[in-house]
Every structure is written in structure tokens, then in C-alpha cells.
Design a protein around this motif. Sequence first.
Motif, PDB file in Angstrom:
ATOM      1  N   ALA A 268     -13.390 -35.035 -37.000  1.00 11.90           N
ATOM      2  CA  ALA A 268     -13.882 -34.003 -36.089  1.00 11.90           C
ATOM      3  C   ALA A 268     -12.876 -32.874 -35.908  1.00 11.90           C
ATOM      4  O   ALA A 268     -13.246 -31.772 -35.518  1.00 11.90           O
ATOM      5  N   ARG A 269     -11.635 -33.156 -36.182  1.00 12.33           N
ATOM      6  CA  ARG A 269     -10.565 -32.219 -35.807  1.00 12.33           C
ATOM      7  C   ARG A 269     -10.769 -30.770 -36.259  1.00 12.33           C
ATOM      8  O   ARG A 269     -10.561 -29.862 -35.459  1.00 12.33           O
ATOM      9  N   PRO A 270     -11.179 -30.514 -37.482  1.00  8.93           N
ATOM     10  CA  PRO A 270     -11.331 -29.105 -37.873  1.00  8.93           C
ATOM     11  C   PRO A 270     -12.353 -28.368 -37.013  1.00  8.93           C
ATOM     12  O   PRO A 270     -12.310 -27.148 -36.916  1.00  8.93           O
ATOM     13  N   TYR A 271     -13.260 -29.085 -36.425  1.00 10.70           N
ATOM     14  CA  TYR A 271     -14.302 -28.423 -35.645  1.00 10.70           C
ATOM     15  C   TYR A 271     -14.025 -28.476 -34.162  1.00 10.70           C
ATOM     16  O   TYR A 271     -14.369 -27.571 -33.418  1.00 10.70           O
ATOM     17  N   ILE A 272     -13.448 -29.562 -33.719  1.00 16.32           N
ATOM     18  CA  ILE A 272     -13.281 -29.737 -32.281  1.00 16.32           C
ATOM     19  C   ILE A 272     -12.029 -30.586 -32.081  1.00 16.32           C
ATOM     20  O   ILE A 272     -12.032 -31.791 -32.220  1.00 16.32           O
ATOM     21  N   PRO A 273     -10.906 -29.909 -31.848  1.00 19.26           N
ATOM     22  CA  PRO A 273      -9.607 -30.579 -31.966  1.00 19.26           C
ATOM     23  C   PRO A 273      -9.232 -31.487 -30.807  1.00 19.26           C
ATOM     24  O   PRO A 273      -8.267 -32.228 -30.936  1.00 19.26           O
ATOM     25  N   LEU A 274      -9.916 -31.428 -29.677  1.00 19.94           N
ATOM     26  CA  LEU A 274      -9.486 -32.326 -28.613  1.00 19.94           C
ATOM     27  C   LEU A 274     -10.677 -33.011 -27.963  1.00 19.94           C
ATOM     28  O   LEU A 274     -11.800 -32.573 -28.119  1.00 19.94           O
ATOM     29  N   CYS A 275     -10.369 -34.087 -27.264  1.00 18.52           N
ATOM     30  CA  CYS A 275     -11.426 -34.815 -26.583  1.00 18.52           C
ATOM     31  C   CYS A 275     -11.923 -33.974 -25.426  1.00 18.52           C
ATOM     32  O   CYS A 275     -11.149 -33.556 -24.583  1.00 18.52           O
ATOM     33  N   ILE A 276     -13.212 -33.694 -25.401  1.00 17.91           N
ATOM     34  CA  ILE A 276     -13.724 -32.836 -24.345  1.00 17.91           C
ATOM     35  C   ILE A 276     -14.444 -33.658 -23.291  1.00 17.91           C
ATOM     36  O   ILE A 276     -15.139 -33.117 -22.467  1.00 17.91           O
ATOM     37  N   GLY A 277     -14.255 -34.960 -23.314  1.00 21.11           N
ATOM     38  CA  GLY A 277     -14.941 -35.800 -22.347  1.00 21.11           C
ATOM     39  C   GLY A 277     -16.208 -36.353 -22.951  1.00 21.11           C
ATOM     40  O   GLY A 277     -16.710 -35.835 -23.940  1.00 21.11           O
ATOM     41  N   GLY A 278     -16.715 -37.419 -22.338  1.00 15.27           N
ATOM     42  CA  GLY A 278     -17.902 -38.043 -22.893  1.00 15.27           C
ATOM     43  C   GLY A 278     -17.643 -38.413 -24.336  1.00 15.27           C
ATOM     44  O   GLY A 278     -16.552 -38.853 -24.694  1.00 15.27           O
ATOM     45  N   HIS A 279     -18.627 -38.193 -25.205  1.00 18.42           N
ATOM     46  CA  HIS A 279     -18.438 -38.546 -26.608  1.00 18.42           C
ATOM     47  C   HIS A 279     -18.717 -37.378 -27.528  1.00 18.42           C
ATOM     48  O   HIS A 279     -19.139 -37.556 -28.661  1.00 18.42           O
TER      49      HIS A 279
END
Lengths: 369, 332
Positions: A268-279
Amino acid sequence: MPKVTFPRMGESYRCFKMLMNDLGNEVIIPPRPNKKTLDHGVRHSPEFACLPLKILTGTYIETCQMGAEIIVTSGGSGPCRAGLYGQLHQKILKSIGFPVDIIVFEAPKSHPIDFIRKVNRLNAGRLSYRAVWECIKRGWEKLKYLDDAEKMTHVARPREVNRGETTRVYREVLEWIDSAYTFKEIREAGEAALDTIRAVPQDSARQILKVGIVGEIYVLLEPASNLEMEETLGNLGVEVHRSMFLTGWTRDNTVKETSEHLSVKDAARPYIPLCIGGHGQETVGHTILYSKEGYDGVVQMAPFTCIPEIVARTILTRVSREHSIPVMTFFLDEQTGKAGMSTRVEAFVDLMRRKKALFKSSGARLMVN
Amino acid sequence: MAARVGIPSSLFYYVHFPMWQTFFSELGIEVVVSGQTTKNLLDAGVKEALADACVPVKLFFGHVISLKDKVDYLFVPRMVCLNRKTIYCPKFLGLPDMIRHGLSGLPPLIDVQMDNREGFAAQWKAYLQIGSIFGLGRLKILRAYIKATGSARRFKSLLLEGLSPPEAMDVLFKGGSASPAVKKRSGLVFAVLGYPYEVHDPFISVGLVNKLQKMGITVITMENLSPGKLSRANILEKKMFWTFSDIALNAAYHLFKAGTVDGIIHLTAFGCGPDSMVDKLMEISSKDYPETPFMSVTIDEHTGDAGISTRLEAFVDMVKRKKEARERLCQR
Ligand code: SF4
Ligand code: SF4
């Protein structure tokens, strides 16, 4: 004996029921969410609350009417609304005349003392810690078999010769696992259950599509909340692979991050680098992994207004294009009807079949493992 | 030619713009803002953003679209946590990703992460990183940073004096007058609680604050209340973990308890996740304080002027009647 209840998520209640019983509590089994549950829930929850909150409100009201005194639930590991469900539910229930106690378990790693204190409160039979640990281990074993049995139906259902047989067999074997108690019994019942599902007559020549299921945990785990999406897909000849199971999920959160989990994050990192909560991050990561593993499509399921899944959906449009995997999203709320959903699912399955046929006829080799 | 950085006038704009404006202009970088929300802007955002997103996020898309062809960089930092306690809504956390993957034809995004939990110097490091993008020296960046924090402080104190964020920005950058002249304390005082990007955006809030002021009502917002008071007001066992929601909810708790305002209006956006909880908690709490009437107003992209006006008038009438009745009772 204190009367205890808990949220219902698929078949997992069978394991929690045993555990709570062992600790010396009377268990009020939460009924399967139905129209009435939803009516209660919608009436007493905030209008824009996410569907899981509404269903749980409804379930709690039903179990309170059945005499529940204590509700056991889990807090949130991510910065999402679920982390505050417990508090809000307590306030809602109190305001409509059910002064129940809600015990919210947080992850034991970050709140160890709190965890032990709460276990003690539920330990009405005053078992020793060692005995409690035994009970938990037994419960875990049961939960694993329940999950495995469900996974097996996902493979068997699209290939079954007689429509509906897998589901019928599954219903039956669940009862076997349910009534098993000792370690030995659980293993025996579990293995027998798996064998029996495996033995459902199958048509091996059938063209099967493979679809990954991603999204928000509650609607993934409680079939009643997603209008039996997996069964619907299975009946259309689609083998589903769900990205989340209670044993898989809790394992990641309570003990250590498994290697699979890490690679989901990496993907997921290239698209969304950090945990934004939930899943939200996992939804993106799993979609990419499914594409790499040659799946024919991905279905995302999330409650209407679900914050992290909306972020994920926005990003999935590009992921779907760049990894050329069809993605269909369902935002579920209390108004979602089964008929409308089935039509969309059928259209999606058609699309995947056409895509697959095209791929084959163009001479390209399809890699499926 | 100086590089141009675009800052969308939405979401965190109302909270951090003074700091950013000062920082960039000290570095000799031109700041371009998208300006006030208009119908076109909103429509563009609604078209591009996911239908299920909340109105403010759709609107932010609109602001980005209107800026993207006019600037060399777009400033969409990833705001995670600034006070080391609460974090921003997940949509703020994923905002740069949603923008980057949801829109095309964008200039480079400056999406530096701001997370003060990473250490005491985290904020400075984030700004250093921003400055370095333009190839500037450390000392120059440091000076700009110090000026910027000064600007942020002045902004905050103006807010505590009772100005609204747009008014305070006028004072800081356009030499507007610092005396809150319009805020004469006569008649009724209402609190309008809600996220700054809703309350202070006259378009998306359908001019709610303005309408109240025209009816002769003094309006205070959560920016005008001191943070210390607010955090003491919390009555939840487990804190609201989103920054703005935490402030809004605590503001309600504080004002209910203090009884210093004549009415509380909660302004909330359609499709907002956190607000479904905030609003319910406020509503439950309002039942304990019947002396302070409470109303919540939900806005979406279709909210009409007339509907809001009618509801506001009815609410104001009710508050007035209630107050008069109470005063009569006191006289007797
Ligand atoms: S992840 Fe979605 S469904 Fe779960 S609490 Fe958050 S908003 Fe609600
Ligand atoms: S707090 Fe609500 S309105 Fe603001 S971005 Fe999050 S969901 Fe949208």
C-alpha cells in the motif's frame, strides 16, 4: 451469575459463548442481526453513524431486553469511530433506560493492567489465571476452526454440483464445532467439519472466477450486515478470498505483525504511506496483492460514511487502473436492498468473465496460482 | 521568478494559513490562495471527488482544481498531530493521497508530514523539509520559521480576543482593525460550534454566522475559547481522538456547564464521520442543561438559503421567548 453478552460477528459468537460460560457467566447469545435489530438501531443511533454502530445498538437493545447486564466488547486499535463505540453505546443505552455495564477491552499490549482488571471482572467463577489462560486457548482453537470452516465454504460453494448444498452442510457442521468442549473434541469436530465440507460433490470442470474481498472489518465479518455477499458471489461461480478473519486480524493486533501483514503495508505504501485508522490502508494493500496474485476482481465493502474506506475508495480508482484489476465498492447502509445489490454483483461478475475471456482469446497467458 | 505555491483556502487554511503565509513570504516564495468558495468551485469538487465523501473534502477538491494550473507547487501537508494528544480526522491523514490519486494534471505536491509526536523538534523539521524543497539554506529557513511561529501566535491571540479567523487574517495581512467592533455585547449571545472550515466558510455554511449577526446576535465560535478551559471541560472517559472534534465537543461541554451563552448551534457537514458521534454526544448532554437551547444544523452541497433561514429564525424566537420568560420569573 452475571448475565453477559457481546457483539455478534459471524459465527464467532460460538467461541465467545464458550469462553464466557467457562468463566462462570450466564451468556445471552446475541441474535443474528435482522430487520428488527436494524429498526432498533436506526431509531436510537445518530443518523450518520456507521452501519456497525447502528447494528450493535440494535443488538444491544435486543440483548438488554433479554436481560443482559454486562456487555463485553473491544475498543479500537486505530483512530477510528469504533474506538468510541463503547462510550457512546453506554450513553445511548442509559438514556433509553438500560443501565448496563459495558466492558471495553483494549489491546493488551498497550493496556496490560487494564486488561487484567477487566478479565478479573468477568471471571465470576474465580478461576486461577492459569485456568483462564486455558479457557482462552480453547476458545482460540475453536475460533480457528470456525474460521477455517468458513474459508473452506468459500472454495467449495462456487464448485458445488447441487446448488445450496455447501451452505446446508456448513450450517450442520457448525453445530458439531459448537458442541465440542475439550481440546480433543474441538480438534475432532473441527477436522470432521472440514472433511465434510470438502466432500460436498464438486464440478471440477466449471469456470471459476476468483475475487478478493476487502473493506471494513465489521461488515466483512458479519454476513447479515453485507447481505450475504460471499454466498451471493459463490452461487454465481465465484471463489472469494476474504482479506480479514477474526483469527487473522486479532493475531496481527495482539501478538505481532505477521509477515503477510507487513507486505500488505508495503504494497500500500506507494499509494497511502501511513495508517489512517480503521483498515483503509489494508484495503489498498490487499487490492494490490490480489492483483499480483492473479485474481479476477476485488469487492470492497464498507459502511456508508466510513471514513477510512472513503479515503481508500478515492485511491482505489487509480489502483484499479494501474494494476488493471476491476474493483467494485459497496457502501452499505440500512437502506441497501438485496435485490439492487444482486443486480450489481451479477453485472460485475459478467464484466470479469468477459475480461477473462478476452484475455484468453488474445493469446495471453494467465498466471493463476 | 519566484516560485508560486498554491494553498487551497479550505480545511486547515482557517487554522494554519497565517503561519504558512509568513513562512513562505519570508522565504521569498509567492503564495497563491484559491480564495472564497464559490458555486463553481464547489461544483467542480463535487464532480471529481467521491460521491460518498463529506462536503468539506469535496470542496477541498474544488479548491485544488481551481489552483492547480496557476501554481508551481501545491501545498497539501499531511496533518497528523500537532498537540501530541489528538490526531486529525482520517481524511486529513489521507488527504494528500486522495488528492494525488483522485485528480490528474497536478503540479508537484508538497505533502510534508506534520506529526509532533515524533519529537519536540518535529515541527521545525517539517518546515525545514519544506524550505529545502526550494533549495534554501538552513539559516534562512530558520529565520522564516521563527517569524512564522510568531505570526501563528499573534493569530491565536487575536482569535482569543473574539475575532473570527478571517477577521484575524485581515488584521495580520491587510492591516484591518484589531478591535472587535462588530462584536458589541448586547442582546443574545450564541455559540456556533463546528469545524472552522464549515463555520467560517460563508458559502458552505450558507452564511449562518452572518445571518445570526444580522439578527443582532453576538456569535462566538470555538476558536474564541481558551484551550485550557476546553480541555478541562472534557467528561468522556476516553478522549475524542480527533483534534477538531475534541475541541468542538469540549466547547459544548464547557458552555453547557458555564451557562454563559443563550443558545448553542452545532454546525455539521453531511457525510462527516466524526460528527455523527460528536453531535449525538452533544445532544445527550444538552438534555442535562435545558436552560441552554441546542440545535444542530446539517449542511450539504444542496443546502438552500431559505431552509436555513427559517430554522434559524424559529430557533432564535424560541430562545428569545425562553429568555423573556425567565426574566419575568426573576422579576417576580
Ligand atoms: S472504520 Fe468505518 S465503520 Fe469502522 S468505526 Fe471507522 S468509520 Fe465506522
Ligand atoms: S472531520 Fe468530518 S467534515 Fe472534516 S474531513 Fe473529517 S469527515 Fe470530513
